[in-house]
Design a protein around this motif. Sequence first.
Motif, PDB file in Angstrom:
ATOM      1  N   MET B  41       0.814  -1.218   0.000  1.00  0.00           N
ATOM      2  CA  MET B  41       0.000   0.000   0.000  1.00  0.00           C
ATOM      3  C   MET B  41       0.853   1.277   0.000  1.00  0.00           C
ATOM      4  SD  MET B  41      -3.039   0.687  -0.609  1.00  0.00           S
ATOM      5  CE  MET B  41      -3.981  -0.803  -0.433  1.00  0.00           C
ATOM      6  N   ALA B  42       2.143   1.153   0.320  1.00  0.00           N
ATOM      7  CA  ALA B  42       3.020   2.335   0.250  1.00  0.00           C
ATOM      8  C   ALA B  42       3.068   2.871  -1.182  1.00  0.00           C
ATOM      9  CB  ALA B  42       4.423   1.972   0.727  1.00  0.00           C
ATOM     10  N   PHE B  44       0.685   3.298  -3.048  1.00  0.00           N
ATOM     11  CA  PHE B  44      -0.515   4.088  -3.340  1.00  0.00           C
ATOM     12  C   PHE B  44      -0.187   5.581  -3.401  1.00  0.00           C
ATOM     13  CE2 PHE B  44      -4.643   6.076  -2.334  1.00  0.00           C
ATOM     14  CZ  PHE B  44      -5.473   5.398  -3.217  1.00  0.00           C
ATOM     15  N   ARG B  45       0.998   5.918  -2.857  1.00  0.00           N
ATOM     16  CA  ARG B  45       1.400   7.336  -2.792  1.00  0.00           C
ATOM     17  C   ARG B  45       1.280   8.023  -4.157  1.00  0.00           C
ATOM     18  NH1 ARG B  45       4.648  10.544   0.596  1.00  0.00           N
ATOM     19  NH2 ARG B  45       5.215   8.793   1.918  1.00  0.00           N
TER      20      ARG B  45
END
Lengths: 604, 204
Positions: B41-42, B44-45
């Motif tokens: 999910m990092a 997603f930045r």
Amino acid sequence: MKNKININRKPLTPSDIEKGKNFNALIENYKKATIPFYKRKLFYYSIGVAASLIILFFVFVPQNKQYTPLAQRPFIDPPCKNLQIKFADYIVPAEQGGTYQYKTGSKITVPANAFLSKDGKIVKGDVNLVYREFHDQADIMFSGIPMAYDSIKQLASAGMLEISANQNGNQLQVNPKALINVQMACTDTGSQYNCYYLDTTAKKWVCISKADFIKTDSIKSKSISTQDQAPRKYVMEISDTSSRSIYQDKINHIGAEIKKEQSLLASITPVKPLEPKEAAQDIQRFDIDVDSLQFPEVAVYKKVKFQITGDEKNYDSNLSKIIWTNVTVKKAADASGIYYVTFSRNAGSGDYRNESHTFKTTPVFEGKYYADAKEKFDELNQEYLNKIKDKKLALQRADSLQKLQVLLAKQAALDRAKNAQDYALTYKIDINAQRRVDSITKAQYKAWNNVSKKQSQVTTILTSDRFEVRVMNFGTYNCDHPLDYPEGPKIAARIIDDNHNVIHPYEINLLEKNVNTVYKTYTYDGLTTQFTYSPKNINALWIITSDGRVAIVDETEFKNETKGFGGEMVFHARLIDVSLDDIDKTKDLLYANTFTDNHLLSMK
Amino acid sequence: MHYNINNVIMLHTISFMTEYHQNETQVKDDQAHIELALSDMANFRVLYEKYYETILHYIYQRVNSKEEAYDITSQVFLNAMVNLKKYSFRGLPFSSWLYRIAFNELNMLFRKNKNRHCINIDDTNLHEIVAELGSEQNDDKHKLLIALLASLPVDEYEHIQMRFLEKRAFAEIGEILGITENNAKVKTYRIIDKLKQLMLKKMN
């Protein structure tokens, strides 16, 4: 509603936007939000609460949700709404009355002025008289009419009738001064029979009198055939009507749209206007008034002249000095814009008598009229182009609609195929259901074959005598005699199907061979039913399940005493397919699968 | 040439092309980032950076304060991350999905507290609505229009706002509101008709 309004609010600046951004905080929140539920404290609390609720549910709540408590059931309670004996309707002229015959041969005699309105006035005009009869155990069971009498007795019937009347939907009353007389065909006669009236207010049968039977030798005895045709195979048919109707509606709608487009197309007839040309110097031209119907393309312009074309060599200027009696104009068949002008002369004398000369011409305009014509042409040409465009669009729309119609037809076909496939899949999954249906179908056919050889055995035999009722109130009358309840062991019975699944009965009807009544019993917990039966008699059960199906426990089951479920007696029932909605066919199946030989024959 | 209503609507659609219309490469890029984010999910930045401003603007136009807009925007992205597994690519820009989440989030807020709905109007945009109403352009008409807009139910105002103040295509409006493009078109022009009637009534 009134909303808060900001006019020309200062927009967000880049620094405002940056200020709000915080992806790291967002990721942290994301991690918190995605902790599995089983790792949270709430999970353990929920487990505790759920377990308590489940325990409470099993301890205190009856297991069969569909079980309807007796107290909530109506006094007359037809167990299957779709299996009802239909009423016969008679239109009776109230002032005159009349005599009517029911399908069993029963005679209903209505005297003049036999009906009163609610307020006691004599009813005039046409009255709707409704009438039906119940003659055998199946009729009694499906009628929902209770046969218990005086709490300790049971009524065995030689026939029941139900009669009422209405006018424009308003229930009518009997005129006590002009009673309706019914001579009802019945299954038995004898001094043991009484006439009973069902008092639905007091919820009991009321004995009116001894039954009156009249000899009607003149009337031929009629039989109610319950076995006209072989039982059809009671397998659900694949129904695609719903999907078909959805698509069909759309397809029909599109068909109508296509027709509209086609009629629009037919109405758009673009005609290319004639492009005006300016008249040339020194070339002969004629001033001719043309018929606007014959040459609309020319007639729209003013002051048209027909000018000799450059390649016309036949023109002689001397001809212009002659007075011609006829002039005709003819348009060239091609789209060249050429018009043939013919001058002829029938009258007079001299060289030119009976002569005619034809010249190739083109329409032209002189001076100011050319400018006017040019302007008119621009306008007409624009209209022409618009029409061409409209026609093209209408064609495209019609084409798209036709394509859509084809697609929908394909989709409908696919859906039908899918429905069939789904059904087949479902059917395959429930192999046991298939087997059950097959087995009962085979049994039905076997029974029918046996029975059809002895057609008379499967008909309800009606006597030649008639049970006479003087109808004092509309409602239900019964030619009955009271019976004691069966004497014998009281059992707690459970019913199972072919797969040993427990059947949840809505009601259980105990039958005794040759006794024209049904002993209705109910479960006390939605599963188990207590009743007493007489081992001396031949017994069977007809069960209406809580989901509205009909099941049969035949006479052999009472001979095979099977103990189970902690000493309760277990009966094996065969379910009749749920798609049955025809009372006659259902009766066929019931009688063909209940007793080893048809009991109606010996009922008499 | 005479235009029928369909012609007119079609012309509007052409003139209202917005950032909603992304080319295939842009849409596919988003799809690739979504796949990466699903693995970690990092990642997603990238999407957050790309769409934060758009979504913040969308929300800020509907609420009263920046702080409120920040909170709701964060909630929108959090919802998007939590539900990313459920996102299915249907050929539409990822922003459509984010708008839809934002729309739902705002609806929840307005259901809880109706007073929090706010109308933010840049009066330079009013002339288009007035023109659509077939009325003359003047200050009185603009003032009347603002009053009428403020009196509309939230869902009706939403159509006008998205179409005329935010200049969104009907397809995008439909996508955000969860209705078809045609439905969005029909509803919007019905509301315009309603405004027209209201304006005539007020003027008389």
